[in-house]
Design an enzyme around this catalytic site. Structure first.
Site, PDB file in Angstrom:
ATOM      1  N   TYR A   1       6.625 -10.072   6.737  1.00  0.00           N
ATOM      2  CA  TYR A   1       6.662  -8.631   6.974  1.00  0.00           C
ATOM      3  C   TYR A   1       7.309  -8.343   8.325  1.00  0.00           C
ATOM      4  O   TYR A   1       7.219  -9.149   9.263  1.00  0.00           O
ATOM      5  CB  TYR A   1       5.243  -8.049   6.997  1.00  0.00           C
ATOM      6  CG  TYR A   1       4.586  -7.910   5.645  1.00  0.00           C
ATOM      7  CD1 TYR A   1       4.646  -6.706   4.944  1.00  0.00           C
ATOM      8  CD2 TYR A   1       3.882  -8.967   5.075  1.00  0.00           C
ATOM      9  CE1 TYR A   1       4.026  -6.564   3.709  1.00  0.00           C
ATOM     10  CE2 TYR A   1       3.269  -8.835   3.833  1.00  0.00           C
ATOM     11  CZ  TYR A   1       3.345  -7.633   3.162  1.00  0.00           C
ATOM     12  OH  TYR A   1       2.734  -7.496   1.934  1.00  0.00           O
TER      13      TYR A   1
ATOM     14  N   ASP B   1       0.821  -1.211   0.000  1.00  0.00           N
ATOM     15  CA  ASP B   1       0.000   0.000   0.000  1.00  0.00           C
ATOM     16  C   ASP B   1       0.856   1.263   0.000  1.00  0.00           C
ATOM     17  O   ASP B   1       2.074   1.211   0.162  1.00  0.00           O
ATOM     18  CB  ASP B   1      -0.904   0.019   1.241  1.00  0.00           C
ATOM     19  CG  ASP B   1      -2.006  -1.021   1.187  1.00  0.00           C
ATOM     20  OD1 ASP B   1      -2.408  -1.404   0.075  1.00  0.00           O
ATOM     21  OD2 ASP B   1      -2.469  -1.450   2.264  1.00  0.00           O
TER      22      ASP B   1
END
Length: 270
Positions: free
Chosen positions: A118, A60
Site C-alpha cells: 500500500y 474499504d
C-alpha cells in the site's frame, strides 16, 4: 453436443485500477455502490454469462486501488482485448482493467498472494487541495518525513499489531509480517509505502495516523515502538482518512508470471 458434455472452464486474472471515492468499498453489498458489483456487471456483459470475481484485498469505502488483482472463471472464450478494452468500455470511468492473464487452476487472487503493498499519500501543505481532494489526505502542519521514516522502522518483521488494529477487525490473529516501510517526501507529498504478508483491518491508516503525530513533532520518535509494545489501540492516534490510501501491488509466486505494471498512483513516479 450432449447435455452431459461440459464446456471448458477458463480461469482469468485481471489487474484492476479504481478511484474508490464514490464507492462503499470493494465488496458487493445490497443497495450501495461497490467496485466489485460494477466489475462483475461489466465482465458478465462481455462473457454473456454471470461472472463472480475474487480479489486480492477487499479495500474499504473511499480507498483506491492501482494494483488490485482479481480472478474469475468462465466458459466464455474471448481474446485478451475483450477482457481489457471490451470490459473497460462497459465500466464507469473511475474503474479500469490494466492487464489480463490466463492462470492455472490452482491460482487464487487472495490465497495465492504472498504480500500486499500500500501507499498512503499525504498532501502536506498549509492550504487544502481541490483537484486531488479525494485522492490524497490533506495535513496542514509541516511533517518531517525523515523522522517519520526512522520511527516506522520498529514495525519491520513479525509483530503483534493490536495497537494498530481496528476494534471490529475479524482476523483470528493480530500478528503480521511487515517486509518494508518507507516514508519519503516528493515536493508537497509525503508518501508512506508499506508492504506486508497481509494487514489487519485499518492497519495502514492507523499506522499513518500515529506517524503523522511523530512527523508533526507532537510525539517522540520512540512513540511508535512504545505503541507497538503496548498492544492497546486506545493509546495510538486517530485513524488516518481513507482517501489517501492506495493498494498499489500484490505479490505472487514467479511461476504465475503475472504482469507488473508501474505501481502509481499515476501522479507519483515509482
Amino acid at each position: 453436443m450432449s447435455d452431459q458434455q461440459q464446456l471448458p472452464v477458463y480461469k482469468i486474472a485481471l489487474g484492476i485500477e479504481y478511484d474508490g471515492s464514490k464507492y462503499y468499498g470493494w465488496q458487493r453489498q445490497n443497495e450501495v455502490r461497490s467496485v466489485q458489483e460494477k466489475l462483475e456487471k461489466a465482465l458478465s456483459q462481455v462473457a454473456n454469462e454471470p461472472i463472480t470475481v475474487f480479489c486480492a484485498g477487499r479495500t474499504d469505502a473511499g480507498v483506491h486501488g492501482t494494483g488490485q488483482v482479481v480472478h474469475f472463471e468462465t466458459t466464455a472464450q474471448r481474446k485478451d482485448a475483450a477482457w481489457t478494452l471490451g470490459v473497460n468500455a462497459n465500466l464507469p470511468g473511475d474503474i479500469a482493467v490494466r492487464w489480463v492473464k490466463a492462470v492455472p487452476d490452482d491460482f487464487h487472487a487472495r490465497f495465492s498472494a504472498t504480500a500486499r503493498r500500500y501507499r498512503y499519500i499525504i498532501y502536506n501543505h498549509r492550504l487544502r487541495p481541490a483537484v486531488l481532494s479525494k485522492g490524497v489526505t490533506h495535513f496542514y502542519e509541516p511533517l518531517d518525513a525523515e523522522r517519520m521514516h526512522r520511527a516506522a522502522q520498529c514495525l519491520l518483521g513479525e509483530n503483534d499489531f493490536t495497537s494498530f488494529r481496528a476494534v471490529q477487525c475479524q482476523s483470528r490473529t493480530p500478528w503480521r509480517n511487515v517486509m518494508h516501510i518507507n516514508v519519503t517526501r516528493h515536493g508537497p507529498y509525503v508518501v508512506v509505502d508499506i508492504k506486508a504478508n497481509a494487514f489487519v483491518h485499518h492497519m495502514v491508516r492507523n499506522i499513518v495516523g500515529s506517524l503523522m503525530e511523530v512527523g508533526a513533532h507532537n510525539q517522540p520518535e520512540s512513540w511508535i515502538a512504545e505503541l507497538l509494545a503496548a498492544k492497546d489501540r486506545t493509546l495510538a492516534a486517530a485513524t488516518a482518512k481513507a482517501e489517501g490510501l492506495y493498494l498499489v501491488a500484490v505479490d505472487y509466486p514467479d511461476r504465475y508470471d503475472l504482469p507488473k505494471p508501474p505501481m502509481g498512483p499515476l501522479f507519483l513516479a515509482d
